[in-house]
Motif scaffolding. Structure first.
Motif, PDB file in Angstrom:
ATOM      1  N   ARG A   1       0.638  -1.295  -0.173  1.00 25.75           N
ATOM      2  CA  ARG A   1       0.086  -0.044  -0.119  1.00 25.75           C
ATOM      3  C   ARG A   1       0.982   1.143   0.059  1.00 25.75           C
ATOM      4  O   ARG A   1       1.728   1.443   0.833  1.00 25.75           O
TER       5      ARG A   1
ATOM      6  N   ASN B   1      -3.710   6.162   4.318  1.00 21.80           N
ATOM      7  CA  ASN B   1      -4.430   4.792   4.137  1.00 21.80           C
ATOM      8  C   ASN B   1      -5.657   4.975   4.669  1.00 21.80           C
ATOM      9  O   ASN B   1      -6.552   4.032   4.233  1.00 21.80           O
ATOM     10  N   ALA B   2      -5.900   5.767   5.570  1.00 23.02           N
ATOM     11  CA  ALA B   2      -7.239   5.727   6.463  1.00 23.02           C
ATOM     12  C   ALA B   2      -8.358   6.667   5.754  1.00 23.02           C
ATOM     13  O   ALA B   2      -9.397   6.567   6.173  1.00 23.02           O
ATOM     14  N   LEU B   3      -7.670   7.456   4.727  1.00 22.69           N
ATOM     15  CA  LEU B   3      -8.780   8.135   3.985  1.00 22.69           C
ATOM     16  C   LEU B   3     -10.134   7.165   3.532  1.00 22.69           C
ATOM     17  O   LEU B   3      -9.830   6.128   2.997  1.00 22.69           O
ATOM     18  N   ARG B   4     -11.270   7.936   3.521  1.00 23.68           N
ATOM     19  CA  ARG B   4     -12.577   7.359   2.876  1.00 23.68           C
ATOM     20  C   ARG B   4     -12.840   7.579   1.648  1.00 23.68           C
ATOM     21  O   ARG B   4     -12.836   8.744   1.527  1.00 23.68           O
ATOM     22  N   VAL B   5     -13.322   6.745   0.778  1.00 21.31           N
ATOM     23  CA  VAL B   5     -13.583   7.378  -0.306  1.00 21.31           C
ATOM     24  C   VAL B   5     -15.041   7.586  -0.467  1.00 21.31           C
ATOM     25  O   VAL B   5     -15.931   6.853   0.084  1.00 21.31           O
ATOM     26  N   PRO B   6     -15.556   8.704  -0.767  1.00 26.43           N
ATOM     27  CA  PRO B   6     -16.811   9.135  -0.724  1.00 26.43           C
ATOM     28  C   PRO B   6     -17.837   8.336  -1.382  1.00 26.43           C
ATOM     29  O   PRO B   6     -17.510   7.645  -2.430  1.00 26.43           O
ATOM     30  N   ALA B   7     -18.993   7.971  -0.795  1.00 26.35           N
ATOM     31  CA  ALA B   7     -20.129   7.181  -1.165  1.00 26.35           C
ATOM     32  C   ALA B   7     -20.395   7.387  -2.623  1.00 26.35           C
ATOM     33  O   ALA B   7     -20.635   6.635  -3.398  1.00 26.35           O
TER      34      ALA B   7
ATOM     35  N   LYS C   1     -19.125   5.680  -6.111  1.00 28.86           N
ATOM     36  CA  LYS C   1     -19.598   4.060  -6.286  1.00 28.86           C
ATOM     37  C   LYS C   1     -20.633   4.342  -7.559  1.00 28.86           C
ATOM     38  O   LYS C   1     -20.875   3.238  -8.174  1.00 28.86           O
TER      39      LYS C   1
END
Ligand SMILES: [Zn+2]
Ligand SMILES: [Zn+2]
Length: 171
Positions: A97, A118-124, A127
């Protein structure tokens, strides 16, 4: 410069060989040299750059063979790619990673790790475009060498920073 540490390159090369064997791919001399080149590079080279390097040891190798071998590694999950397939795709043998620093002028790419990124979240909402396989951060800027060269250029002769995607970096 631009080479992975020896133990790292060896480990990657062994991993390629094992993966290829498992898939029933014959380990020809040309393929092994292409493996060796991509395993030992930290430059995220494109196929033409790999070709030029391998040609020094195997003059008969063709761009077609390099392409097919690199995409085979990709299909086996042994390297990843940067960029869209139609463009000047670059290959990355670092499967851990990581994130990228990219020079907007010469196309230099370097890896770095970051627990915070690494801890970033992909916005919903992403999708809606399709499935999400992974995410990495691309930090863009002017690399130290380009910044240096630029400061040495006479005023008015500065090259544009836009539209300098890819090619081979500092040869
Ligand atoms: Zn640069
Ligand atoms: Zn990388």
């Amino acid at each position: 410069m631009g080479r992975a540490k020896d133990f790292q390159a060896e480990r990657r090369l062994d991993h390629f060989k094992a993966g290829a064997r498992e898939a029933g791919v014959k380990l020809t001399h040309q393929r092994l040299e292409i493996f060796r080149e991509i395993a030992s590079s930290i430059e995220h080279p494109d196929a033409e750059t790999v070709l030029r390097a391998v040609q020094q040891r195997v003059p008969t190798v063709s761009l077609d063979t390099v392409y097919r071998t690199l995409w085979m590694l990709r299909d086996l999950g042994l390297v990843t790619t940067l960029g869209a397939r139609r463009e000047n795709v670059r290959f990355d043998a670092n499967l851990e990673r990581h994130h990228h620093y990219v020079c907007v002028r010469c196309g230099l790419v370097r890896d770095f790790g970051s627990a915070a990124l690494n801890a970033l979240r992909v916005p919903a909402g992403v999708k809606e475009f399709g499935s999400v396989i992974g995410a990495h951060v691309e930090v863009r800027g002017l690399c130290a060498r380009c910044a240096q060269e630029r400061s040495e250029e006479p005023r008015g002769a500065q090259r544009p920073t836009r539209k300098t995607r890819g090619r081979s970096g500092h040869a």
